[in-house]
Write a protein that holds these residues in place. Structure first.
Motif, PDB file in Angstrom:
ATOM      1  N   HIS A  37       0.728  -1.235  -0.082  1.00  7.48           N
ATOM      2  CA  HIS A  37       0.281  -0.048   0.135  1.00  7.48           C
ATOM      3  C   HIS A  37       0.780   1.156  -0.140  1.00  7.48           C
ATOM      4  O   HIS A  37       1.884   1.575   0.907  1.00  7.48           O
ATOM      5  CB  HIS A  37      -1.040  -0.198   1.260  1.00  7.48           C
ATOM      6  N   THR A  61      -6.403   3.486   5.110  1.00  8.44           N
ATOM      7  CA  THR A  61      -5.725   1.943   4.855  1.00  8.44           C
ATOM      8  C   THR A  61      -4.050   2.168   5.529  1.00  8.44           C
ATOM      9  O   THR A  61      -3.845   1.084   6.229  1.00  8.44           O
ATOM     10  CB  THR A  61      -5.541   2.004   3.424  1.00  8.44           C
ATOM     11  N   HIS A  62      -3.568   3.040   5.310  1.00  9.22           N
ATOM     12  CA  HIS A  62      -2.071   2.797   5.987  1.00  9.22           C
ATOM     13  C   HIS A  62      -2.095   3.045   7.337  1.00  9.22           C
ATOM     14  O   HIS A  62      -1.145   2.092   7.843  1.00  9.22           O
ATOM     15  CB  HIS A  62      -0.973   3.987   5.161  1.00  9.22           C
TER      16      HIS A  62
END
Length: 166
Positions: A37, A61-62
């Motif tokens: 990612h 998301t990270h």
């Protein structure tokens, strides 16, 4: 390029100089899986210990990747002056409002509803391995030196590269 490995205070100074002047990096998380990612991030600060700080949304998301596995790779690139920095480290999420207040700037209003936004968090990256490339004279002079080296057959002195050991 000549190789110059940097240690301790000199290393922290070079890391701070490059990371803060380049500012934006690509942060890769989820490193044990492919694809990684990857997201652009703005460096907020490099502290006295050499840790690199960012602001982020708690639900990103990270952030979720960091909570699962903190291995993180930061890639900095400032092609206008041929400055590059690669940082592999361990990231962790911080929600301490004191830290967030120190990192927060007016430009962060584009992403958050102020420092009291319930979704704001800080990411701290502790570098494990760092490598840098830094020209002495910027892009234009470096290009001229490369051309001169190609004509003369001599290797041009374009700057420094090396490991940064904190």
């Amino acid at each position: 390029m000549s190789t110059k490995n940097l240690y301790s205070d000199e290393a922290k100074k070079k890391l701070k100089e490059l990371a803060e002047s380049i500012d934006f990096c690509m942060m890769a998380t989820h490193l044990n899986n492919q694809p990684f990612h990857v997201v652009p991030m703005s460096t907020k600060k490099v502290d006295d210990a050499g840790n690199i700080w960012f602001l982020s949304n708690k639900t990103s998301t990270h952030n979720k990747s960091i909570e699962t596995d903190g291995k993180t790779h930061l890639i900095y690139s400032k092609t206008s002056s041929f400055e590059f920095l690669s940082v592999y480290g361990s990231a962790s999420i911080r929600t301490d409002k004191t830290i967030i207040k120190k990192l927060y700037g007016n430009s962060d209003d584009a992403w958050f509803d102020g420092i009291d936004d319930p979704n704001i968090s800080a990411i701290e990256v502790k570098p494990n391995e760092v490598y840098y490339w830094d020209t002495k004279n910027g892009k234009f002079v470096s290009l001229l030196k490369m051309v001169g080296g190609a004509i003369t057959g001599n290797e041009p002195d374009l700057g420094e590269e090396g490991k940064i050991k904190i």
